[in-house]
Design a protein around this motif. Structure first.
Motif, PDB file in Angstrom:
ATOM      1  N   GLY A 113       6.202   9.410  44.104  1.00 62.09           N
ATOM      2  CA  GLY A 113       7.318  10.344  43.962  1.00 62.09           C
ATOM      3  C   GLY A 113       7.711  10.586  42.511  1.00 62.09           C
ATOM      4  O   GLY A 113       8.811  11.057  42.228  1.00 62.09           O
ATOM      5  N   GLN A 145       3.023  22.662  37.063  1.00 64.67           N
ATOM      6  CA  GLN A 145       3.896  22.189  38.130  1.00 64.67           C
ATOM      7  C   GLN A 145       3.041  21.906  39.357  1.00 64.67           C
ATOM      8  O   GLN A 145       2.180  22.714  39.729  1.00 64.67           O
ATOM      9  N   VAL A 146       3.282  20.745  39.981  1.00 62.12           N
ATOM     10  CA  VAL A 146       2.511  20.322  41.150  1.00 62.12           C
ATOM     11  C   VAL A 146       3.456  20.013  42.309  1.00 62.12           C
ATOM     12  O   VAL A 146       4.649  19.803  42.102  1.00 62.12           O
ATOM     13  N   ALA A 147       2.904  19.959  43.507  1.00 64.05           N
ATOM     14  CA  ALA A 147       3.717  19.713  44.702  1.00 64.05           C
ATOM     15  C   ALA A 147       4.187  18.267  44.799  1.00 64.05           C
ATOM     16  O   ALA A 147       5.256  17.998  45.341  1.00 64.05           O
ATOM     17  N   GLY A 148       3.413  17.330  44.287  1.00 60.66           N
ATOM     18  CA  GLY A 148       3.810  15.932  44.366  1.00 60.66           C
ATOM     19  C   GLY A 148       2.961  15.071  43.457  1.00 60.66           C
ATOM     20  O   GLY A 148       1.854  15.463  43.062  1.00 60.66           O
ATOM     21  N   LEU A 149       3.494  13.895  43.118  1.00 58.36           N
ATOM     22  CA  LEU A 149       2.799  12.925  42.270  1.00 58.36           C
ATOM     23  C   LEU A 149       2.920  11.542  42.894  1.00 58.36           C
ATOM     24  O   LEU A 149       3.789  11.305  43.742  1.00 58.36           O
ATOM     25  N   LYS A 193       8.132  12.189  38.843  1.00 58.95           N
ATOM     26  CA  LYS A 193       8.467  13.555  38.445  1.00 58.95           C
ATOM     27  C   LYS A 193       7.555  14.087  37.360  1.00 58.95           C
ATOM     28  O   LYS A 193       7.527  15.285  37.112  1.00 58.95           O
ATOM     29  N   TYR A 212       1.734  16.976  34.170  1.00 59.16           N
ATOM     30  CA  TYR A 212       1.994  17.448  35.531  1.00 59.16           C
ATOM     31  C   TYR A 212       3.452  17.133  35.829  1.00 59.16           C
ATOM     32  O   TYR A 212       3.906  16.011  35.610  1.00 59.16           O
ATOM     33  N   THR A 230       6.803  17.915  38.734  1.00 57.27           N
ATOM     34  CA  THR A 230       7.088  18.397  40.086  1.00 57.27           C
ATOM     35  C   THR A 230       8.195  19.452  40.112  1.00 57.27           C
ATOM     36  O   THR A 230       8.359  20.125  41.122  1.00 57.27           O
ATOM     37  N   ASP A 231       8.922  19.592  39.025  1.00 59.56           N
ATOM     38  CA  ASP A 231       9.998  20.580  38.967  1.00 59.56           C
ATOM     39  C   ASP A 231      10.070  21.133  37.548  1.00 59.56           C
ATOM     40  O   ASP A 231      10.400  20.405  36.603  1.00 59.56           O
TER      41      ASP A 231
END
Length: 141
Positions: free
Chosen positions: A116, A109-113, A118, A80, A82-83
Motif C-alpha cells: 500500500g 501514476q500507478v494503481a497500486g504499490l 504511496k 511510481y 499512487t496519487d
C-alpha cells in the motif's frame, strides 16, 4: 558473456520475494523497486507520502553505499506514485536529496504499490565494470 553480479542487500528489509535488490551488468547497475519500508521490520515508515519518500531515498542510499556507488552516479530514476496529488511533496523530498546535475527521471501514476505504499523508485546507476567481469579479465577465479 561474462558473469554479472546480483545483490540481495543485507541492510534492507529481508523480503522472501524472489528478486535481487541490485544487478550489476557490465558498467551499469540496476536498482529494483524500493519503497519507504523500515529496514528492520519491513512495514511502511508512515502513511505520509513525503515520509515514505524520504525513507525510500534513504533505502536507495543504503543500497548504493553497499555496492560502492552513490547518488551522484545515478543516470535514470523512475518514480511510481499512487496519487499525483502527492507529486509536489515527493518532488520536494527527491529534489532535496539529490544535487545537480539530476538524473533523467520519469514519474508515473500507478494503481497500486507493494504494502500500500504511496511511492516507489527504481534506478539505473553508472558504475564501471562489474566485479565479476573485472576479476575474470584479471585472470582471477
Amino acid at each position: 558473456m561474462q558473469s554479472d553480479s546480483f545483490t540481495f542487500s543485507q541492510r534492507l528489509h529481508q523480503s522472501e520475494a524472489p528478486f535481487s535488490h541490485f544487478a550489476w551488468v557490465g558498467e551499469l547497475g540496476f536498482v529494483s523497486g524500493l519503497i519507504g519500508q523500515h529496514p528492520a521490520h519491513g512495514r511502511l515508515v508512515s502513511e505520509d507520502a513525503s515520509e515514505q519518500c524520504e525513507a525510500m531515498l534513504n533505502n536507495l542510499a543504503t543500497l548504493l553505499d553497499e555496492v560502492g556507488a552513490s547518488s551522484q552516479r545515478l543516470v535514470r530514476t523512475t518514480i511510481y506514485l499512487t496519487d499525483y496529488d502527492d507529486f509536489a511533496a515527493i518532488n520536494e523530498a527527491y529534489g532535496s536529496w539529490l544535487q545537480p546535475p539530476y538524473p533523467v527521471r520519469t514519474t508515473v501514476q500507478v494503481a497500486g504499490l507493494p504494502l500500500g505504499a504511496k511511492v516507489q523508485i527504481d534506478a539505473i546507476v553508472a558504475l564501471g565494470q562489474s566485479p565479476a567481469v573485472a576479476s575474470s579479465e584479471r585472470g582471477a577465479p
